[in-house]
Design an enzyme around this catalytic site. Structure first.
Site, mmCIF file in Angstrom:
data_model
loop_
_atom_site.group_PDB
_atom_site.id
_atom_site.type_symbol
_atom_site.label_atom_id
_atom_site.label_comp_id
_atom_site.label_asym_id
_atom_site.label_seq_id
_atom_site.Cartn_x
_atom_site.Cartn_y
_atom_site.Cartn_z
ATOM 1 N N HIS A 164 33.021 15.290 -30.724
ATOM 2 C CA HIS A 164 31.729 15.724 -30.111
ATOM 3 C C HIS A 164 31.525 15.108 -28.817
ATOM 4 C CE1 HIS A 164 30.557 16.688 -34.206
ATOM 5 N NE2 HIS A 164 30.667 17.758 -33.813
ATOM 6 N N CYS A 249 25.365 10.440 -35.718
ATOM 7 C CA CYS A 249 25.347 11.635 -36.702
ATOM 8 C C CYS A 249 24.678 11.469 -37.955
ATOM 9 C CB CYS A 249 26.843 12.302 -37.065
ATOM 10 S SG CYS A 249 28.106 11.010 -36.406
#
Ligand code: CIR
Length: 254
Positions: A164, A249
Site C-alpha cells: 500500500h 493497519c
C-alpha cells in the site's frame, strides 16, 4: 488530536490471511501479545480503544485500517481490493456507525484499501495500487472534496516492495513525512525523514497525539525521529510483518 481508536483482536486463523513476503508463519501467542501491547500503546497516547471480537470469517480482519477512511469531517467505508477481504466492511460497519451515523461508501467497480490513503493535514495522498483502482481513487477524491479536502494520486503499482501507499510513507505532523528513499522525490514541500532500503518497513509509522508509533528494529529511523523532536514509541511488529501488515493497519484512529 485523536480521541478514539477501533481495533479488532486477531483470530486464531490469522496465519491464513494474505501475504506476499516469506518471513515464516506468525506465532499466534506472539501475535496476541504484540496486539495487546499495541492497544496498550494507544491507551498510553490518550485514546479510548474499542476492541472488536476476532472474526474468524476474515483472517485479515485485524487490519481494520483497510475498511474505512476516517476524517475529522466524516467517514468513508471502503471496498477492499482483495476478494477475501470484501466482507470485512459489513463486519465493521456497526462500530463505525456508532461514531459516524451516515458514512459515505466506495461502490463497485471501485476498490480501495484504507492503507493506500495518507492524510497530511487538509490534503490526502491517494495511492493507486494493486488493491486500490482508479475508480476507487476517483470516488474517494470526490467524497473528500465534498468534505472540504484536497487530494492527489500517487501511483505505487510499479513498486513491488510495498503493498500500500502507506507501506512507504507516513505523515507524522509538523509538515514532516517519513518516506522510503525511492519515493522521496515525489514529496517536495515537506520536511522528509528518508528511510533507506534496509529500514524501509519502518516507514509505516503513526503519529498518535504526542507520540509517533514506530516498529522495533529500525534504530536509524528512531534516532532521526528523536533528532527532529518527535517522541517515538517503539513497538514489536514481527508477527504482523509476516502478513504484510504495518502499524497503521492495526487501527482506525479519530
Ligand atoms: C493483506 O494482504 O490485505 C493483509 N495481509 C495485510 C494488510 C495490511 N494493511 C495495511 O497495510 N493497511
Amino acid at each position: 488530536m485523536f480521541k478514539n481508536a477501533i481495533v479488532r483482536i486477531p483470530g486464531r486463523n490469522f496465519d491464513a490471511g494474505l501475504t506476499s513476503v516469506s518471513l515464516g508463519r506468525p506465532e499466534f501467542d506472539l501475535v496476541l501479545e504484540q496486539h495487546a501491547r499495541y492497544c496498550e500503546a494507544l491507551v498510553e497516547c490518550g485514546l479510548a480503544v474499542t476492541m472488536l471480537d476476532a472474526d474468524l470469517r476474515f483472517p485479515d480482519s485485524t487490519f481494520v485500517e483497510d475498511t474505512a477512511v476516517i476524517t475529522a469531517h466524516g467517514a468513508v467505508l471502503t471496498r477492499p481490493g482483495a476478494a477475501s477481504r470484501e466482507g470485512e466492511v459489513e463486519a465493521i460497519r456497526p462500530a463505525i456507525l456508532r461514531h459516524f451515523p451516515s458514512p459515505l461508501t466506495i461502490d463497485a467497480p471501485g476498490t480501495l484499501d484504507g492503507g493506500d490513503i495518507c492524510e497530511a493535514e487538509d490534503h490526502f495522498f491517494l495511492g493507486l495500487s494493486h488493491r486500490t483502482n482508479e475508480e476507487g481513487v476517483r470516488q474517494l477524491a470526490a467524497h473528500l472534496a465534498g468534505l472540504g479536502y484536497t487530494s492527489s494520486t500517487i501511483d505505487v503499482r510499479g513498486m513491488t516492495s510495498i503493498l500500500h501507499l502507506k507501506s512507504g510513507i507516513s505523515y507524522i505532523g509538523d509538515n514532516t513525512l517519513v518516506v522510503m528513499e525511492e519515493m522521496a522525490p515525489q514529496f517536495s514541500g515537506f520536511d522528509l525523514i528518508r528511510v533507506g532500503l534496509d529500514e524501509s518497513y519502518g516507514a509505516n509509522c503513526v503519529r498518535v497525539n504526542d507520540r509517533v508509533l514506530v516498529a522495533a528494529g529500525f534504530p536509524r529511523l528512531t534516532e532521526d525521529l528523536l533528532a527532529r523532536g518527535f517522541d517515538p514509541l517503539v513497538l514489536e511488529m514481527s508477527e504482523f510483518r509476516k502478513m504484510d501488515g504495518g502499524l497503521s493497519c492495526l487501527s482506525l484512529r479519530f
